[in-house]
Design a protein around this motif. Structure first.
Motif, short mmCIF file in Angstrom:
data_model
loop_
_atom_site.label_atom_id
_atom_site.label_comp_id
_atom_site.label_asym_id
_atom_site.label_seq_id
_atom_site.Cartn_x
_atom_site.Cartn_y
_atom_site.Cartn_z
N SER A 153 120.54 7.89 29.26
CA SER A 153 119.51 8.50 28.31
C SER A 153 119.28 9.91 28.67
O SER A 153 118.65 10.92 28.20
CB SER A 153 118.32 8.01 28.02
N ASP A 154 119.76 10.43 30.00
CA ASP A 154 119.55 11.61 30.44
C ASP A 154 120.36 12.67 29.70
O ASP A 154 121.55 12.16 28.92
CB ASP A 154 120.48 11.59 31.91
N THR A 155 119.97 13.96 29.81
CA THR A 155 120.62 14.70 28.60
C THR A 155 121.97 15.28 29.41
O THR A 155 123.03 15.49 28.65
CB THR A 155 119.70 15.98 28.46
N ASP A 208 118.31 4.96 32.44
CA ASP A 208 117.95 6.05 32.67
C ASP A 208 119.22 7.08 32.65
O ASP A 208 118.98 8.34 32.25
CB ASP A 208 117.47 6.18 34.23
N PHE A 209 120.28 6.77 33.23
CA PHE A 209 121.52 7.58 33.18
C PHE A 209 121.98 7.84 31.87
O PHE A 209 122.15 8.96 31.61
CB PHE A 209 122.50 6.92 34.14
N ARG A 228 123.42 14.81 32.59
CA ARG A 228 124.42 14.22 33.71
C ARG A 228 125.58 13.56 32.97
O ARG A 228 126.78 13.64 33.40
CB ARG A 228 123.62 13.06 34.44
N GLY A 265 119.60 9.44 24.20
CA GLY A 265 118.50 9.90 24.88
C GLY A 265 117.84 10.79 23.54
O GLY A 265 117.15 10.16 22.48
#
Ligand code: PFF
Length: 444
Positions: free
Chosen positions: A139-141, A136-137, A143, A361
């Protein structure tokens, strides 16, 4: 031009050069390479590669840097005027830029994990949740990019202060911290019940496992880990005073770099063996597998915080050296001051890092030759530019450079000169050529 900077003390020379060498390459690449290539069999092959190939090539880069006292490209213009040799300096400058573009992203993940560990979030999760959080982290745009920006600013603050007050001073502070954390960590992991199995795997060489691909993997790791082939060592060598012994520096840096890689193995293998966890490969090893290992330890948050600070410091001193190759080029070729050059380079790295980070991502499906931007920069720089640079450096220093200069830069001791030159002339170019063929798939 104003007078060129130098590393002031011999300790500073070692701290800065070890700082460049010790990085993510030692902490996650070495353990997973060792895991994949037979443990002890890989370790012994790696040690041989560092000694017969790595140290001579480090010396080769130092010789060019110190003799010419210039950046990686101009050095060849000084030593071989009116030739095309300076083009190999461009290889280094371009590959350093590309490597920084993705190295920054992984270093940024490390910083995120320092904060997660500090907040106590990391250990609160189940094993599957830890893996899900990681993807999740990444693939975040936004963070991951926030951490890249933070690291760019930290690099700027150190680098813009210059070679002596920035790089040397920061390395003198950070490297002892790094070794201290490592020793405390290893002191704990080797006392874990069942640790012996992990240690045996890492240190007991099963010679039947040594084959061509193990040797090639070990050579590649030696290059990556010692920062060879990019002009980093030419640039740092250009800041060494005349009384610094190049063979001694090469030997000390290589030994300390190997020590960190081996101790990183000692941190990881006994712990995974003790808790029955399989060490997986690549980024996952430190971001997913290790948090699961820490969970089984006494004071898991403490170990997690220590580990990620350790990885963060190692990555930071390496990014500084990659930056310095480009900074030295910009300041000397375009007569720019360091602050201005740093800002321009940061902007270029920021763009590359954005593309690399988004490869996990929104840009994961944008591919060239079947690879996304992150994979492409890794493949192109580490597998093509780096060996090509190392190969050309060895040809230049082994066959073209003035023999008397090589002799005197190496300290004028016949036996050392002969041994190092033999490797630079024959062993290095032939082995690199073989690595190169194996990477392109022409030779298995
Ligand atoms: N030697 C450092 C490491 O092992 O992480 C930094 C580095 C230099 C990585 C050059 C990769 C590279 F091609």
């Amino acid at each position: 031009m104003s007078e060129r900077a130098l590393f002031v003390t011999k300790i500073g020379v070692i701290a800065a050069t070890v700082g460049s060498a010790v990085g993510l390459g030692n902490i996650w690449r070495f353990p997973y390479m060792a895991g994949e290539n037979g443990g002890g069999a890989f370790l012994i092959t790696y040690v041989c590669c560092v000694i017969i190939l790595g140290i001579p090539l480090m010396c080769a880069e130092f010789i060019v840097g110190r003799k010419a006292r210039s950046n990686a490209s101009r050095a060849f213009k000084v030593l071989a005027p009116k030739s095309k040799w300076h083009i190999i300096g461009y290889f280094g400058i371009i590959s350093s830029t590309l490597i920084l573009g993705y190295y920054m992203v992984i270093a940024g993940w490390v910083v995120e994990y320092i904060f997660q560990a500090l907040r106590g979030n990391l250990m609160a999760e189940s094993a599957t949740q830890i893996a899900a959080n990681f993807s999740d982290f990444t693939s975040d745009t936004w963070r991951p990019l926030l951490w890249v920006l933070t690291l760019l600013i930290i690099n700027y603050l150190i680098i813009s202060k210059g070679v002596t007050k920035g790089i040397e001073k920061a390395s003198n502070i950070m490297m002892p911290i790094l070794f201290l954390i490592l020793l405390i960590f290893c002191g704990y992991t080797i006392t874990l019940p069942g640790a012996g199995e992990g240690l045996k795997y890492l240190f007991y060489p099963d010679f039947s496992k040594i084959n061509g691909s193990v040797i090639l993997a070990a050579m590649g790791q030696a290059f990556f880990s010692l920062s060879i082939g990019l002009g980093i060592l030419i640039t740092y060598g250009s800041y060494f005073k005349d009384n610094v012994s190049l063979p001694k520096t090469g030997l000390t840096v290589a030994l300390l770099d190997m020590l960190v890689a081996v101790l990183a193995g000692v941190m990881i293998f006994p712990a995974t063996a003790s808790f029955g966890i399989n060490p997986t490969q690549g980024p996952e090893l430190i971001f997913v597998t290790l948090p699961n290992v820490f969970k089984h330890m006494i004071m898991p948050d403490f170990w997690a915080i220590m580990f990620f600070i350790f990885a963060g410091v190692a990555a930071l001193t390496s990014t500084i050296s990659l930056f310095e190759v480009i900074i030295a080029y910009f300041t000397e070729e375009f007569n720019m001051n360091r602050k201005r050059a740093s800002i321009i380079i940061m902007a270029i790295i920021a763009v590359l890092s954005i593309l690399s980070s988004l490869s996990f991502g929104v840009l994961s499906d944008v591919k060239l030759f079947g690879m996304n931007f992150f994979e492409l920069s890794d493949y192109f720089s580490a597998n093509i530019l780096l060996p090509a640079g190392g190969f050309l450096f060895s040809i230049y220093i082994g066959w073209v450079m003035n023999r008397k200069d090589v002799y005197s830069e190496l300290g004028g001791v016949n036996a050392i000169y002969k041994a190092i030159l033999f490797s630079i002339r024959y062993i290095a170019p032939i082995s690199i050529f073989l690595i190169f063929l194996s990477l392109t798939g022409i030779f298995k």
